[in-house]
Design a protein around this motif. Structure first.
Motif, PDB file in Angstrom:
ATOM      1  N   ILE B 408       0.834  -1.206   0.000  1.00 46.48           N
ATOM      2  CA  ILE B 408       0.000   0.000   0.000  1.00 46.48           C
ATOM      3  C   ILE B 408       0.866   1.253   0.000  1.00 46.48           C
ATOM      4  N   ASP B 409       0.240   2.365  -0.389  1.00 43.23           N
ATOM      5  CA  ASP B 409       0.852   3.672  -0.240  1.00 43.23           C
ATOM      6  C   ASP B 409       0.738   4.025   1.245  1.00 43.23           C
ATOM      7  N   GLU B 410       1.869   4.267   1.891  1.00 42.93           N
ATOM      8  CA  GLU B 410       1.853   4.481   3.347  1.00 42.93           C
ATOM      9  C   GLU B 410       1.016   5.667   3.785  1.00 42.93           C
ATOM     10  N   LYS B 411       0.919   6.685   2.905  1.00 44.60           N
ATOM     11  CA  LYS B 411       0.193   7.893   3.321  1.00 44.60           C
ATOM     12  C   LYS B 411      -1.319   7.735   3.207  1.00 44.60           C
ATOM     13  N   THR B 412      -1.751   6.990   2.157  1.00 45.89           N
ATOM     14  CA  THR B 412      -3.194   6.922   1.918  1.00 45.89           C
ATOM     15  C   THR B 412      -3.794   5.562   2.220  1.00 45.89           C
ATOM     16  N   GLY B 413      -2.958   4.540   2.263  1.00 45.08           N
ATOM     17  CA  GLY B 413      -3.472   3.185   2.472  1.00 45.08           C
ATOM     18  C   GLY B 413      -3.987   2.541   1.201  1.00 45.08           C
ATOM     19  N   MET B 414      -3.798   3.196   0.039  1.00 45.19           N
ATOM     20  CA  MET B 414      -4.337   2.628  -1.190  1.00 45.19           C
ATOM     21  C   MET B 414      -3.420   1.553  -1.760  1.00 45.19           C
ATOM     22  N   THR B 415      -4.043   0.510  -2.334  1.00 44.55           N
ATOM     23  CA  THR B 415      -3.296  -0.585  -2.944  1.00 44.55           C
ATOM     24  C   THR B 415      -3.017  -0.241  -4.402  1.00 44.55           C
ATOM     25  N   SER B 416      -2.548  -1.237  -5.169  1.00 41.35           N
ATOM     26  CA  SER B 416      -2.260  -1.020  -6.578  1.00 41.35           C
ATOM     27  C   SER B 416      -3.543  -0.903  -7.405  1.00 41.35           C
TER      28      SER B 416
END
Lengths: 286, 454
Positions: B408-416
C-alpha cells in the motif's frame, strides 16, 4: 436464516434438503461446498452442494446422519430454518471435453457430491462411465439422477442385493481389464475415505489419473485454521482452500485416515448428551 | 491492578484483570502532570488526546473523559485490554524516567468500562449522510475502525465479514480471560450505532468479487482481511493427531466456545501434557487456554531466550503465575506418534544465541547433540501467521510482497488497484490490534480524499 423448502428421506439416515440460500446459489460451481451451522451453539460442518437452482435461489444438500449435528439436522422439517449457510467455498473444479472416456465413481452418500460433477462433465460433451456403489440396495441414492448423465451405468452392492456384488473398486478393476485403461482420460471418485483410497490403489498401477474429493474435519472452511490439513505429494495442503479435490495418487491416506477419527471420543459424548436431551423431551428419532 | 488469584483463575475463563475502582482511577489520574508537550500522544498509533481524557478522570468528569477518548478511538474497552501500552504511550511518559509511568492503559479501560457498565453507552449522533457507499472487508479491528471513522464522516458503510461473528482476531484469537465476548459485542454495537451495517457469512472473493462490489455502487473498498493463514514448522510428525495450529485451537475454544462442550457442539481436545511452540501473545493465550482445559503440565517452547520473548511482560507474568513452565532456548525437531496416529512425545534440541539476524534479534543456533524427548499429548504451533491468500488468489492486479502481504501507499493506504485500500495484518503481517486500528484510520482518510477528490 435459511428456510428448508423441501425435505426427503433418501435412505436410512440419509436425507435431502433444498434450502433457501441466494448468496450461495448465485455463484456456486460443481465441486464447491458450504459450511452449515444449525444454531448459535452449533458447530460448523462442511457439506458439498449436491445441486443448485439459480432461478429459485436454492441449493440442495444431502447428508448422512453420522453424529450429533447431522442427526439434529435430520430432525428439521420443511419450514424450519438453518442459522448459517456459508459459501460457496472450495475450488471449483476445472473440466474440459476429453478425447477419452471419463469414469465417475460414487460410494454411498458420495453420490450427492458426485452428481453436479458428473452432470458438468457430461454437459461438456464427455462420454461418461459411472459406477454407483453402496453397502446394500436400500442405501443406493440418486440412481436415476446419476444414470441420466451416464453413457454407461453400473451398480454395485457389498451384499449383492442389486447390481454386481462387491466393491466399486472391484467393478473398476473389471472395467479397466475389459477395455484398455488407455480408453479412459481419468477417474473421479467420491465417497468414504477407504473407498477413495481403494480406487486410487486400483488405478495406480495403470497410471490412470485419479481425482478424489476429501471430506476432512473443518472449522472455518476459509483457510485460517488448518484443521483440514492433508499431506499431498509430501506438502501440506488445506482441503478447504486448496481442494477439496486432490490427486488421489498423491494423498497420504494413512495420515488422512488417522486424522478423520481424532474426535471420535467427543463425537460419542456429544451423541450421548444429545440422546439424553431427546429422552428428557420425550422425542423419538424419526 | 486487582486480578483473579492464579490458582483459581487457571481453571476458569473469567477475565483475569478485574479493573480499577473509581477511587483508584482518580488517584492514578491525578498523578499525570499534564505536560505542556505531551510525549505520550506520539506513542499512540491512533493519536488519542491522552492528557485530555486523563485530566477529566482526575476531575471525576467521567462523561467528558470518554467523550475525548471516543473522538479518536471507537474501541477503547478493547484497547484498554490488549494494547501494549508499556511499549507505546506509557513508554514515553516522563514519569517513567524516575518512577512508574502513569497507568494510561488501565485508565483507558476504566473509562470505557465505566461508560458501558455504569452510565450506559450514549448513542452517538448520526452524521449527515453524504449518500455514498463504501465497503469494508473484514470486521476485525482494522475494518471496525475504518468503518467507524467513515460513518462519522457521513458515508453509508457496509462491513462484509467471512465468519459468523464480528471482531476477527479479537473474538476468535484472544481468549475470554483477556477479552470477554461481551466487551466485543458492546464495542461492535457502538460501531453499528454510528450507522455501520455489518453482514456476516459473506466471503468477499467467493460470495461476491470486488468487481461486483464496485458494480453494486460502492465507491471505495477497504481490505482488512487479516493474517489468518497459520504457519507450521514443516517438521516430521506435525500432522499427527493432537497437534493444532494456534488458530484452530483458539478458534475452537474462543469463537466456537469449545470450553463449554457439549453444551456447545464444537469439540476441543486437550490431554495432560501440553506444549505450545512460540513466544508471542498468541502462544501465551494458547498455553493458558490449554491449562484451563485440563492440561496438568503446560510448557512454552521458545527458541530464543526469555529476554527475546515477544509477548507482553504482563502475559508472561500471568502465565508463570498460573504454572506454565518456560523451556526457552529450546526448539522442536520432530513429533513422535503412537500406533493410532496421536502425538505422544516431541524431540527437541537446545539452542544458543548467535549474531543478530534480519529482525535484529540474536539468531538462535542449535547445539549439536543436545536433543532430548519431552512427553506431550497436545501441541499448539503458535509461531505466527501469514496473510490469508484467498482474496489475492481470486483478484488480479492486487500487488503483494513476497510474503503475500498487500502493498500500500503508506500515506493513503491505497493498494495497486484504484479505490481499493488495505490495512492491518494483511499489510504488515501479524501485528497488534492498535496498529490495525491506526491503519484503519489512515485508510479512512485516504478513502475520503479519494472519493471527494474525484
Amino acid at each position: 436464516m435459511h428456510r428448508i423448502l423441501k425435505k426427503d428421506i433418501l435412505a436410512e439416515n440419509i436425507k435431502l434438503m433444498e434450502v433457501d440460500a441466494p448468496l450461495v446459489s448465485r455463484r456456486c460451481q460443481p465441486g464447491q461446498f458450504v459450511m452449515i451451522r444449525l444454531h448459535e451453539k452449533g458447530e460448523r460442518i462442511p457439506l458439498t452442494i449436491a445441486d443448485f437452482n439459480r432461478k429459485n435461489k436454492t441449493i440442495t444438500l444431502i447428508f448422512q446422519e453420522v453424529g450429533k449435528s447431522t442427526e439434529e439436522m435430520g430432525f428439521l422439517k420443511e419450514g424450519d430454518s438453518i442459522l448459517d449457510v456459508i459459501g460457496p467455498l472450495g475450488l471449483a473444479t476445472e473440466r474440459k471435453k476429453e478425447e477419452k472416456k471419463v469414469i465417475c465413481i460414487a460410494g454411498g452418500v458420495g453420490a450427492a457430491p458426485l452428481f453436479p460433477e458428473l452432470r458438468h462433465i457430461k454437459e461438456l460433451g464427455n462420454y461418461t462411465v459411472t459406477v454407483l456403489g453402496a453397502r446394500s440396495k436400500d442405501l443406493l441414492i440418486w440412481e436415476d439422477e446419476l444414470k441420466r448423465y451416464s453413457d454407461e451405468f453400473y451398480i454395485t452392492t457389498d451384499d449383492g442385493t442389486e447390481g454386481s456384488e462387491g466393491f466399486v473398486s472391484q467393478k473398476l478393476e473389471e472395467l479397466l481389464n475389459d477395455a484398455s485403461p488407455d480408453d479412459y482420460a481419468y477417474v473421479l471418485a467420491i465417497g468414504p475415505v477407504p473407498m477413495m483410497r481403494a480406487t486410487a490403489d486400483t488405478t495406480r498401477p495403470y497410471k490412470l489419473p485419479t481425482f478424489v474429493s476429501l471430506n476432512t474435519i473443518m472449522v472455518d472452511g476459509t483457510g485460517m485454521c488448518g484443521s483440514c490439513r492433508v499431506t499431498v505429494d509430501g506438502k501440506v495442503k488445506f482441503a478447504c482452500v486448496d481442494g477439496p479435490e486432490f490427486n488421489g495418487h498423491l494423498v497420504d491416506w494413512n495420515e488422512l485416515s488417522a486424522r478423520q477419527i481424532r474426535y471420535v471420543p467427543q463425537e460419542k459424548e456429544a451423541c450421548e448428551h444429545f440422546h439424553r436431551q431427546l429422552e428428557e423431551l420425550g422425542i423419538k428419532p424419526e | 491492578m486487582p486480578e483473579q488469584d492464579p490458582i483459581v483463575r487457571r481453571s476458569n475463563f473469567d477475565e483475569v484483570a478485574l479493573g480499577f475502582s473509581e477511587e483508584t482511577a482518580v488517584i492514578e489520574a491525578q498523578r499525570c502532570i499534564l505536560c505542556k508537550k505531551p510525549q505520550c500522544i506520539d506513542g499512540c498509533p491512533v493519536g488519542i488526546d491522552i492528557p485530555g481524557f486523563i485530566k477529566k478522570i482526575a476531575e471525576k468528569d467521567f462523561e467528558s473523559a470518554i467523550g475525548i477518548m471516543k473522538d479518536q478511538n471507537s474501541l477503547p474497552a478493547i484497547c484498554g485490554r490488549v494494547c501494549p501500552q508499556e511499549t507505546q504511550c506509557e513508554a514515553k511518559c516522563v514519569l517513567g524516567i524516575k518512577d512508574k509511568p502513569v497507568a494510561i492503559g488501565r485508565l483507558e479501560r476504566f473509562i470505557a468500562d465505566w461508560e458501558r457498565d455504569v452510565s450506559g453507552i450514549k448513542s452517538p449522533e448520526r452524521a449527515k449522510q453524504l449518500g455514498k457507499k463504501v465497503a469494508i472487508v473484514g470486521a476485525g479491528p482494522a475494518g471496525l475502525t475504518c468503518a467507524g471513522d467513515l460513518a462519522k464522516k457521513g458515508y453509508d458503510v457496509t462491513i462484509f465479514e467471512a465468519l459468523h461473528a464480528t471482531g476477527g482476531v479479537l473474538r476468535y484469537g484472544i481468549p475470554e480471560f483477556r477479552m470477554p465476548n461481551t466487551i466485543i459485542d458492546a464495542e461492535v454495537d457502538y460501531v453499528k450505532q454510528l450507522g455501520v451495517d455489518i453482514q456476516c457469512n459473506i466471503i468477499i472473493g467467493l460470495t461476491f468479487t470486488m468487481d461486483e462490489l464496485f458494480e453494486q455502487g460502492y465507491k471505495a473498498i477497504f481490505l482488512g482481511t487479516g493474517a489468518g493463514l497459520p504457519n507450521f514448522m514443516n517438521i516430521p510428525g506435525e500432522s499427527l493427531n493432537g497437534i493444532y495450529s494456534a488458530n484452530e485451537f483458539l478458534t475452537r475454544n474462543n469463537l466456537m466456545r469449545g470450553y463449554l462442550f457439549p453444551e456447545y457442539d464444537t469439540p476441543i481436545g486437550v490431554g495432560k501434557n501440553a506444549a505450545v511452540i512460540g513466544g508471542g501473545n498468541v502462544a501465551m493465550d494458547s498455553i493458558r487456554t490449554a491449562l484451563r482445559l485440563g492440561a496438568e503440565k503446560a510448557y512454552i517452547i521458545y527458541r530464543r531466550s526469555e529476554v527475546e520473548l515477544p509477548a507482553r511482560i504482563e502475559e508472561i507474568h500471568h502465565a508463570k503465575e498460573e504454572g506454565v513452565i518456560f523451556r526457552i532456548l529450546t526448539n522442536p525437531v520432530r513429533y513422535i506418534g503412537d500406533e493410532n496416529g496421536w502425538v505422544k512425545a516431541m524431540e527437541v534440541l537446545e539452542m544458543k544465541l548467535g549474531e543478530p539476524d534480519d529482525s535484529g534479534r540474536r539468531r538462535p543456533l542449535p547445539i549439536e547433540g543436545s536433543n532430548y524427548i519431552i512427553e506431550v499429548d497436545t501441541v499448539v504451533v503458535a509461531i505466527g501467521t501469514s496473510p490469508n491468500p484467498l482474496l489475492m488468489r481470486v483478484t488480479s492486479g492486487l500487488e503483494t510482497s513476497r510474503w503475500g502481504t498487500i502493498n500500500i501507499d503508506e500515506k493513503t493506504g491505497m493498494t495497486s488497484i484504484p479505490g481499493v485500500f488495505a490495512g492491518g495484518d494483511i499489510v504488515t503481517g501479524a501485528a497488534t490490534v492498535i496498529e490495525a486500528m491506526g491503519a484503519g484510520k489512515i485508510a479512512a482518510r485516504g478513502m475520503h480524499e479519494y472519493i471527494t477528490g474525484k
